[in-house]
Design a protein around this motif. Sequence first.
Motif, short mmCIF file in Angstrom:
data_model
loop_
_atom_site.label_atom_id
_atom_site.label_comp_id
_atom_site.label_asym_id
_atom_site.label_seq_id
_atom_site.Cartn_x
_atom_site.Cartn_y
_atom_site.Cartn_z
N PRO A 1 0.83 -1.21 0.00
CA PRO A 1 0.00 0.00 0.00
C PRO A 1 0.86 1.26 0.00
O PRO A 1 1.87 1.34 0.71
N PRO B 1 1.55 5.32 0.67
CA PRO B 1 1.07 6.35 1.60
C PRO B 1 0.19 7.37 0.90
O PRO B 1 0.29 7.57 -0.31
N ASP B 2 -0.67 8.02 1.70
CA ASP B 2 -1.61 8.98 1.12
C ASP B 2 -0.91 10.18 0.50
O ASP B 2 -1.48 10.87 -0.36
N SER B 3 0.32 10.44 0.90
CA SER B 3 1.05 11.60 0.37
C SER B 3 1.69 11.34 -1.00
O SER B 3 2.32 12.22 -1.57
N THR B 4 1.51 10.12 -1.51
CA THR B 4 2.14 9.76 -2.79
C THR B 4 1.57 10.59 -3.94
O THR B 4 0.35 10.75 -4.06
N ASP C 1 -2.94 13.32 -7.38
CA ASP C 1 -2.84 12.78 -6.02
C ASP C 1 -3.61 11.47 -5.94
O ASP C 1 -4.07 10.94 -6.96
N SER C 2 -3.76 10.94 -4.75
CA SER C 2 -4.40 9.63 -4.57
C SER C 2 -5.87 9.64 -4.95
O SER C 2 -6.45 8.58 -5.21
N SER C 3 -6.49 10.82 -5.00
CA SER C 3 -7.90 10.92 -5.40
C SER C 3 -8.04 11.29 -6.87
O SER C 3 -9.13 11.70 -7.31
#
Length: 391
Positions: A286, A288-291, A313-315
């Motif tokens: 997985p 990280p959200d900051s990727t 970003d992740s979204s």
Amino acid sequence: MLQSVLSLIPNFAMTCFLLPVSLCKRIQYVLTRFWWDQKLGETKICWVSWEKLTQPKSLGGLGFYDIQAFNQAFLAKLAWRLITAPDCLFSRIILGKYCHKTSFLKVETNTSISHGWRGILKGRDLLLQHLGKVIGNGETTSVWNDSWIQPKKNLKPFGPVFEQDKDLMVADILTRETKEWNVERINRLLPELASFIFSIKPSVLENRDSFIWPLQKSGVYSVKSGYFSLQEAQITRNKLLFENRLSTTTEVFHLSIRALKEWEQAQIANPTLSGPRLKPPLQLSPLPDSTVFCNTDAAWKSDSAGIAWIFTDSSSTVLQQKALSLNHVSSPCMAEAIAIRGALLNAASLHFTNIYLRSDSQGLIKAINQKVWTIDLYGILSDIDYLAFSL
């Protein structure tokens, strides 16, 4: 038996020392007798010369090893180590002892040197026949003396040189601000070679120049390629002596590459009946959200290319995107590499530190991950490698 066992017995000694000619002839005699004789002590006639048997199969030989040539090809491996890894312990000791007054490539042989050093110089002489340079910052590459424009063809500038330009380095024909080619100066100094020079992409991050062995696609010297270059040189000398046929340096160079490719094709194993084994799918941990996700792509036609990249970003929200058009791009792979370098430079300016990069060029991604820097992409891939560890 002859090729896989007997010819390989002296290999260890040949990797370190220059064997005397008399010993090489003795080894050759043993191999010859093993090939032609049927019983111990019963000498048969050699119906074909050893020189003919050592020629490649494509030229009517059997591909047996020439002991002297194989010895020199092995010793060139040591010389290659001194050239490409001058900071390792072996290089520091050898160069500190023998090359404290002049460079390794220019030091001369004399009668008082040690036997080990004499062998290394013998290997260096082989490297000098084809040695080339790839451009990073251009600081250590001579415009006139080094083979850097097209090392695979040994293309060098020629013609009269003005006194003020005789010591010109490649860095002197790069712009100091952008590290790109100084078009005006190149068109003035080397107009006939300008198109070849512009297709070279130097490092924009001041990475150093590097020596390369152009007979290998990777640019790294191998004993096999060195041996075939010596074989082709010997064939050329024989043609001159016995047939009065003179071959140019370029022809010998291309013959060496052809012989090497023929040998590599002969080593390809036959496919098994069961077919290739499929690798299990890659399991990603997985992220990280900051990727920050970065997608790059390129389109290439003739000498021009269009490159683009996008950051999300992740979204899947777009953070940044850019597209450029370029000239003097020699291949689709180069265009893809320039796109990745541009994306990483852009990421550094935006202070993105955790990036997941995606490209549809599988061969390029493999070269980056394995650090296999091909000759034509050296400057770009060296920048990518530096950025990948600095972000």
